[in-house]
Design a protein around this motif. Structure first.
Motif, PDB file in Angstrom:
ATOM      1  N   VAL A   3      45.893  58.620  -1.680  1.00  0.00           N
ATOM      2  CA  VAL A   3      46.963  59.435  -1.117  1.00  0.00           C
ATOM      3  C   VAL A   3      48.303  58.933  -1.630  1.00  0.00           C
ATOM      4  N   LEU A   4      49.212  59.868  -1.921  1.00  0.00           N
ATOM      5  CA  LEU A   4      50.588  59.538  -2.299  1.00  0.00           C
ATOM      6  C   LEU A   4      51.516  59.931  -1.160  1.00  0.00           C
ATOM      7  N   ILE A   5      52.344  58.992  -0.681  1.00  0.00           N
ATOM      8  CA  ILE A   5      53.334  59.258   0.358  1.00  0.00           C
ATOM      9  C   ILE A   5      54.708  59.374  -0.303  1.00  0.00           C
ATOM     10  N   ILE A   6      55.395  60.507  -0.074  1.00  0.00           N
ATOM     11  CA  ILE A   6      56.759  60.703  -0.590  1.00  0.00           C
ATOM     12  C   ILE A   6      57.681  60.858   0.615  1.00  0.00           C
ATOM     13  N   ASP A   7      58.474  59.819   0.889  1.00  0.00           N
ATOM     14  CA  ASP A   7      59.342  59.819   2.075  1.00  0.00           C
ATOM     15  C   ASP A   7      60.462  58.823   1.834  1.00  0.00           C
ATOM     16  N   ASP A   8      61.692  59.187   2.222  1.00  0.00           N
ATOM     17  CA  ASP A   8      62.824  58.312   1.942  1.00  0.00           C
ATOM     18  C   ASP A   8      63.034  57.232   3.000  1.00  0.00           C
ATOM     19  N   GLU A   9      62.245  57.229   4.069  1.00  0.00           N
ATOM     20  CA  GLU A   9      62.395  56.229   5.127  1.00  0.00           C
ATOM     21  C   GLU A   9      61.320  55.153   4.990  1.00  0.00           C
ATOM     22  N   PRO A  10      61.714  53.905   4.666  1.00  0.00           N
ATOM     23  CA  PRO A  10      60.723  52.848   4.422  1.00  0.00           C
ATOM     24  C   PRO A  10      59.804  52.587   5.605  1.00  0.00           C
ATOM     25  N   ILE A  12      58.816  54.648   7.909  1.00  0.00           N
ATOM     26  CA  ILE A  12      57.854  55.746   8.036  1.00  0.00           C
ATOM     27  C   ILE A  12      56.758  55.596   6.992  1.00  0.00           C
ATOM     28  N   ARG A  13      57.136  55.267   5.772  1.00  0.00           N
ATOM     29  CA  ARG A  13      56.133  55.058   4.728  1.00  0.00           C
ATOM     30  C   ARG A  13      55.186  53.926   5.112  1.00  0.00           C
ATOM     31  N   GLN A  14      55.743  52.852   5.677  1.00  0.00           N
ATOM     32  CA  GLN A  14      54.894  51.724   6.062  1.00  0.00           C
ATOM     33  C   GLN A  14      53.917  52.112   7.152  1.00  0.00           C
ATOM     34  N   MET A  15      54.396  52.858   8.158  1.00  0.00           N
ATOM     35  CA  MET A  15      53.507  53.297   9.241  1.00  0.00           C
ATOM     36  C   MET A  15      52.378  54.164   8.698  1.00  0.00           C
ATOM     37  N   MET A  16      52.730  55.110   7.819  1.00  0.00           N
ATOM     38  CA  MET A  16      51.701  55.995   7.277  1.00  0.00           C
ATOM     39  C   MET A  16      50.739  55.228   6.385  1.00  0.00           C
ATOM     40  N   GLU A  21      45.467  53.305   5.279  1.00  0.00           N
ATOM     41  CA  GLU A  21      44.651  52.220   4.728  1.00  0.00           C
ATOM     42  C   GLU A  21      43.598  51.773   5.733  1.00  0.00           C
ATOM     43  N   SER A  22      43.936  51.791   7.022  1.00  0.00           N
ATOM     44  CA  SER A  22      42.954  51.400   8.042  1.00  0.00           C
ATOM     45  C   SER A  22      41.806  52.398   8.118  1.00  0.00           C
ATOM     46  N   ALA A  23      42.050  53.632   7.629  1.00  0.00           N
ATOM     47  CA  ALA A  23      40.997  54.649   7.612  1.00  0.00           C
ATOM     48  C   ALA A  23      40.253  54.675   6.279  1.00  0.00           C
ATOM     49  N   GLY A  24      40.585  53.744   5.387  1.00  0.00           N
ATOM     50  CA  GLY A  24      39.842  53.623   4.145  1.00  0.00           C
ATOM     51  C   GLY A  24      40.470  54.281   2.931  1.00  0.00           C
ATOM     52  N   TYR A  25      41.692  54.826   3.066  1.00  0.00           N
ATOM     53  CA  TYR A  25      42.357  55.455   1.932  1.00  0.00           C
ATOM     54  C   TYR A  25      43.089  54.416   1.083  1.00  0.00           C
ATOM     55  N   GLN A  26      43.199  54.674  -0.225  1.00  0.00           N
ATOM     56  CA  GLN A  26      44.133  53.948  -1.083  1.00  0.00           C
ATOM     57  C   GLN A  26      45.459  54.702  -1.040  1.00  0.00           C
ATOM     58  N   ARG A 101      54.139  67.492  12.138  1.00  0.00           N
ATOM     59  CA  ARG A 101      55.385  67.296  12.871  1.00  0.00           C
ATOM     60  C   ARG A 101      55.624  65.816  13.167  1.00  0.00           C
ATOM     61  N   LYS A 102      56.857  65.338  12.853  1.00  0.00           N
ATOM     62  CA  LYS A 102      57.269  63.982  13.204  1.00  0.00           C
ATOM     63  C   LYS A 102      57.939  63.994  14.575  1.00  0.00           C
ATOM     64  N   PRO A 103      57.832  62.939  15.376  1.00  0.00           N
ATOM     65  CA  PRO A 103      56.980  61.767  15.146  1.00  0.00           C
ATOM     66  C   PRO A 103      55.512  62.135  15.337  1.00  0.00           C
ATOM     67  N   MET A 104      54.658  61.425  14.659  1.00  0.00           N
ATOM     68  CA  MET A 104      53.229  61.723  14.670  1.00  0.00           C
ATOM     69  C   MET A 104      52.453  60.510  15.167  1.00  0.00           C
ATOM     70  N   THR A 105      51.308  60.774  15.740  1.00  0.00           N
ATOM     71  CA  THR A 105      50.419  59.683  16.125  1.00  0.00           C
ATOM     72  C   THR A 105      49.522  59.346  14.927  1.00  0.00           C
ATOM     73  N   PRO A 106      48.975  58.142  14.882  1.00  0.00           N
ATOM     74  CA  PRO A 106      48.029  57.825  13.801  1.00  0.00           C
ATOM     75  C   PRO A 106      46.865  58.813  13.746  1.00  0.00           C
ATOM     76  N   GLU A 107      46.371  59.243  14.912  1.00  0.00           N
ATOM     77  CA  GLU A 107      45.252  60.195  14.934  1.00  0.00           C
ATOM     78  C   GLU A 107      45.646  61.519  14.277  1.00  0.00           C
ATOM     79  N   THR A 108      46.867  61.990  14.593  1.00  0.00           N
ATOM     80  CA  THR A 108      47.328  63.250  14.015  1.00  0.00           C
ATOM     81  C   THR A 108      47.490  63.131  12.507  1.00  0.00           C
TER      82      THR A 108
END
Length: 248
Positions: A3-10, A12-16, A21-26, A101-108
């Motif tokens: 997955v590629l994350i494109i976001d200007d807020e560091p 938010i990128r870290q949370m995503m 990664e905890s779900a097994g994605y690179q 929609r932000k803010p989002m839960t990890p599940e969402t």
């Protein structure tokens, strides 16, 4: 899966990143639209892209257009804290697979990425150079909001006041049906104000039903508890559309 994350807020990128990664994605990251387009390349390395809508420089919709021009079948999940249901539909007309929609839960977040990847094979690919929003109405067979897929049911009789939708929460494959009724008084009001009587089972009212259900899932992150909603009014903009509607 990558997955590629494109976001200007560091943060938010870290949370995503940590969530995925905890779900097994690179996961790869880019801090703005231009860097994201460069990192994306021809799209071959990525199963999905999470794209922020509001960024400096290239905004999310323009970045989305550029990604889809390069790779028409790219899975792109638009994410925003500022969006509306109208913006979500605009994004999906350009080619977004989901709108988050932000803010989002990890599940969402996990559900939205799963929905994007699951939807990839079922979506018709636009022809090269046809990713920009067309001038006329566009049919979207499946809307996806916050990891929920909204599938239209079969066409109903023109006299019917009820439209049926099948909704799937992609993360756990939970499926349920929502019946959206058209209030007869709303039909009468539109007929009175536009001098046109549009059948409650027709395309105009089906669109109203679809928008109401989409808006509910957009704001609530779930389906209605009793599986029912009712269209009781239309906006001024939709009254103008009804006045020139020619698709019944």
């Amino acid at each position: 899966m990558k997955v590629l994350i494109i976001d200007d807020e560091p943060h938010i990128r870290q949370m995503m990143r940590l969530t995925l990664e905890s779900a097994g994605y690179q996961v790869d990251e880019a801090a703005d639209g231009a860097a994201g387009v460069d990192r994306f390349g021809d799209g071959g390395d990525y199963d999905a892209v999470i794209l922020d809508q509001k960024m400096p420089g290239l905004d999310g919709l323009e970045t989305l257009r550029l990604l889809k021009e390069r790779t028409p079948n790219a899975c792109v999940v638009m994410a925003t804290a500022f969006g509306s249901i109208e913006l979500a539909v605009d994004a999906m007309r350009i080619g977004a697979t989901d709108f988050l929609r932000k803010p989002m839960t990890p599940e969402t977040l996990r559900a939205a990425v799963a929905a994007a990847i699951a939807s990839k094979a079922s979506r018709a690919l636009p022809a090269a150079g046809q990713t920009r929003r067309p001038s006329g109405p566009v049919e979207i067979a499946i809307l996806t909001m916050n990891g929920f897929q909204i599938h239209r049911g079969p066409d109903v009789a023109s006299s019917s006041f009820e439209h049926v939708f099948r909704v799937i929460h992609v993360a756990d494959r939970h499926e349920f049906t929502v019946n959206v009724s058209i209030d007869p008084e709303a039909v009468e009001r539109v007929a009175r104000l536009t001098h046109r009587r549009l059948a409650p089972g027709g395309a105009f009212w089906r669109l109203q039903a679809e928008r109401l259900l989409s808006a509910f899932i957009w704001t609530e992150g779930k389906g209605p508890a009793d599986g029912r909603l009712t269209v009781r009014d239309v906006s001024r903009e939709d009254l103008d559309i009804a006045a020139r509607w020619d698709r019944e």
